[in-house]
Design a protein around this motif. Structure first.
Motif, short mmCIF file in Angstrom:
data_model
loop_
_atom_site.label_atom_id
_atom_site.label_comp_id
_atom_site.label_asym_id
_atom_site.label_seq_id
_atom_site.Cartn_x
_atom_site.Cartn_y
_atom_site.Cartn_z
N LEU A 218 -2.07 2.62 15.37
CA LEU A 218 -1.54 3.52 16.39
C LEU A 218 -2.30 4.84 16.35
N LEU A 219 -2.62 5.37 17.53
CA LEU A 219 -3.29 6.67 17.63
C LEU A 219 -2.34 7.66 18.28
N ASP A 220 -2.09 8.79 17.64
CA ASP A 220 -1.20 9.80 18.20
C ASP A 220 -1.75 11.18 17.86
N MET A 221 -2.16 11.91 18.87
CA MET A 221 -2.74 13.25 18.69
C MET A 221 -4.02 13.15 17.85
N VAL A 222 -5.00 12.53 18.45
CA VAL A 222 -6.27 12.25 17.77
C VAL A 222 -7.45 12.94 18.45
N GLY A 223 -7.18 14.08 19.14
CA GLY A 223 -8.27 14.69 19.89
C GLY A 223 -8.48 16.17 19.68
N SER A 224 -7.71 16.82 18.81
CA SER A 224 -7.82 18.28 18.74
C SER A 224 -8.87 18.72 17.73
N LYS A 225 -9.37 19.92 17.97
CA LYS A 225 -10.40 20.49 17.10
C LYS A 225 -9.86 20.61 15.67
N GLY A 226 -10.64 20.14 14.71
CA GLY A 226 -10.27 20.27 13.30
C GLY A 226 -9.07 19.43 12.90
N ALA A 227 -8.79 18.36 13.63
CA ALA A 227 -7.63 17.52 13.30
C ALA A 227 -7.75 16.97 11.88
N ARG A 228 -6.60 16.68 11.30
CA ARG A 228 -6.56 16.22 9.91
C ARG A 228 -5.55 15.08 9.85
N PHE A 229 -6.01 13.94 9.36
CA PHE A 229 -5.16 12.75 9.30
C PHE A 229 -4.84 12.37 7.86
N PRO A 230 -3.79 12.92 7.27
CA PRO A 230 -3.36 12.43 5.95
C PRO A 230 -2.73 11.05 6.11
N LYS A 231 -2.51 10.35 5.00
CA LYS A 231 -1.94 9.00 5.06
C LYS A 231 -0.43 9.08 5.30
N GLU A 232 -0.05 8.78 6.53
CA GLU A 232 1.34 8.92 6.97
C GLU A 232 2.26 8.00 6.14
N TYR A 233 3.45 8.51 5.85
CA TYR A 233 4.34 7.86 4.89
C TYR A 233 4.73 6.41 5.24
N PHE A 234 5.20 6.17 6.47
CA PHE A 234 5.62 4.80 6.83
C PHE A 234 4.43 3.83 6.84
N SER A 235 3.26 4.36 7.22
CA SER A 235 2.05 3.52 7.18
C SER A 235 1.79 3.07 5.75
N ALA A 236 1.97 3.98 4.81
CA ALA A 236 1.75 3.67 3.38
C ALA A 236 2.80 2.70 2.86
N GLN A 237 4.03 2.79 3.40
CA GLN A 237 5.11 1.89 2.98
C GLN A 237 4.90 0.47 3.52
N PHE A 238 4.57 0.37 4.80
CA PHE A 238 4.56 -0.93 5.47
C PHE A 238 3.20 -1.62 5.50
N ALA A 239 2.12 -0.83 5.43
CA ALA A 239 0.78 -1.43 5.57
C ALA A 239 -0.22 -0.74 4.64
N PRO A 240 0.10 -0.70 3.33
CA PRO A 240 -0.74 0.08 2.40
C PRO A 240 -2.18 -0.42 2.30
N ARG A 241 -2.39 -1.73 2.33
CA ARG A 241 -3.77 -2.24 2.18
C ARG A 241 -4.61 -1.90 3.39
N LEU A 242 -4.05 -2.10 4.58
CA LEU A 242 -4.75 -1.74 5.82
C LEU A 242 -5.07 -0.25 5.84
N LEU A 243 -4.07 0.55 5.49
CA LEU A 243 -4.23 2.02 5.50
C LEU A 243 -5.41 2.43 4.61
N ASN A 244 -5.43 1.90 3.41
CA ASN A 244 -6.50 2.29 2.48
C ASN A 244 -7.85 1.77 2.92
N LYS A 245 -7.87 0.57 3.51
CA LYS A 245 -9.15 0.02 4.01
C LYS A 245 -9.71 0.88 5.14
#
Ligand code: AHN
Ligand code: ZN
Length: 334
Positions: A218-245
């Motif tokens: 899922l992409l949400d707010m992926v266009g602003s200057k200097g954006a920063r994407f930490p590993k979102e919590y539910f993503s880490a809970q439900f799809a940890p292998r995909l997230l890390n890959k």
């Protein structure tokens, strides 16, 4: 006599040929299906993606039950069709927390609709009907343009779709643009009032059985200057292998400034319902700056969320990573 000789000769030749044919089939059967034709990862065109944000914003706020919303929907469907996708308009009526009945549509664009192995990509295409951030100081009752909040994710997926049309692969790809994501109640006590389109889709997945997508992004707010994407919590809970890959791949491509190695907070975004209701593991790439009062960009849910916050480099980083995932998945390198 001569005729019989010819026939005998013909039969002999046929017999000599037959075993050769048979052993050929045996060979392919023993080796399994033929290897896939590898396809190089195409270059994501950030200028093209930028114009897709501009075009969405040009319709005005894409709020359900408005003309701008209907016009944007028609344009999005046309775009996907022009890229060679099969488009499904999944219409539904959503009950907003305000009591309003929203005429909503999830826009589904399919590449290789018959393929079994599939990947899901998502973003929301509606924009928020109010500018009600605590940081918002003007016209708080008016809808926002949502260049980043909605527009950016859709723009990246449109450019990904254009590339899929120009550089075909065998992988099945389902791009779902969720509607009515941002019509929710602010304050954080009613998270289910958001993401109405993904809740509907997750209860009515357009695919079944062996065609269900293996995972989603899922992409949400992926266009602003200097954006920063930490590993979102539910993503880490439900799809940890995909997230890390995905984060590892992004970092290997030189995008570690965006795809930071940090744990992020939980966001009840569209992926939450895809994970919990549809039970498809899905991660969320979402901008969470470090030092803001809201936890999102200062422009978030204000009228500042316009073209001025959009940076082509951010769109490119995200789009190039998504393309790398798809083409590597097709090539067997992911
Ligand atoms: C909540 O705020 C509970 N979910 C929505 C996250 C969001 C809003 N993404 C974009 N706008
Ligand atoms: Zn929002």
């Amino acid at each position: 006599m001569k005729q019989r000789m010819t026939l005998a000769l013909f039969s002999a030749v046929l017999l000599a040929l037959l075993p050769a044919c048979e052993s050929d089939t045996e060979k392919t059967e023993a080796q399994g299906p033929p290897p896939v034709e590898k396809v190089a990862v195409p270059r994501f065109d950030r200028d093209s993606a930028y114009t897709y944000v501009e075009k969405q914003v040009s319709f005005g706020p894409r709020v359900p039950n408005t003309d701008a919303h209907r016009q944007a929907k028609n344009w999005l469907v046309e775009q996907f069709e022009s890229f060679g996708a099969k488009v499904i308009e999944q219409d539904f009526e959503a009950n907003a927390y305000t009591g309003e009945a929203l005429q909503a549509t999830n826009i589904i664009a399919q590449f290789n609709p018959d393929a079994k192995k599939r990947v899901l990509l998502g973003a929301h295409w509606d924009s928020r009907p109010f500018a009600d951030s605590p940081l918002s100081e003007e016209r708080k009752e008016e809808p926002i343009l949502g260049a980043d909040d909605g527009g950016s994710g859709v723009a990246v997926l449109l450019e990904v779709a254009r590339q899929l049309g120009q550089h075909p692969i065998g992988l099945g790809v389902d791009i779902v643009l969720f509607d009515a994501e941002d019509y929710g109640e602010s304050g954080g006590n009613n998270p289910d009032s958001y993401a109405l389109g993904s809740q509907y889709w997750s209860r009515n997945v357009h695919l079944s059985g062996d065609q269900r997508p293996q995972y989603g992004i899922l992409l949400d707010m992926v266009g602003s200057k200097g954006a920063r994407f930490p590993k979102e919590y539910f993503s880490a809970q439900f799809a940890p292998r995909l997230l890390n890959k995905v984060w590892k791949l992004a970092q290997s491509m030189g995008y570690s400034n965006y795809f930071v190695d940090a744990q992020g907070g939980a966001i009840t975004d569209d992926h939450y319902y895809v994970n919990t209701i549809a039970r498809i593991p899905m991660i969320d790439i979402i901008n969470r700056p470090v030092d803001t009062q809201t936890g999102f960009g200062d422009y978030w849910h204000t009228h500042e969320d316009d073209m001025d916050v959009i940076d082509r480099r951010t769109l490119r980083a995200v789009g190039q990573v998504v393309l790398a995932v798809l083409y590597r998945e097709h090539n067997g390198d992911f």
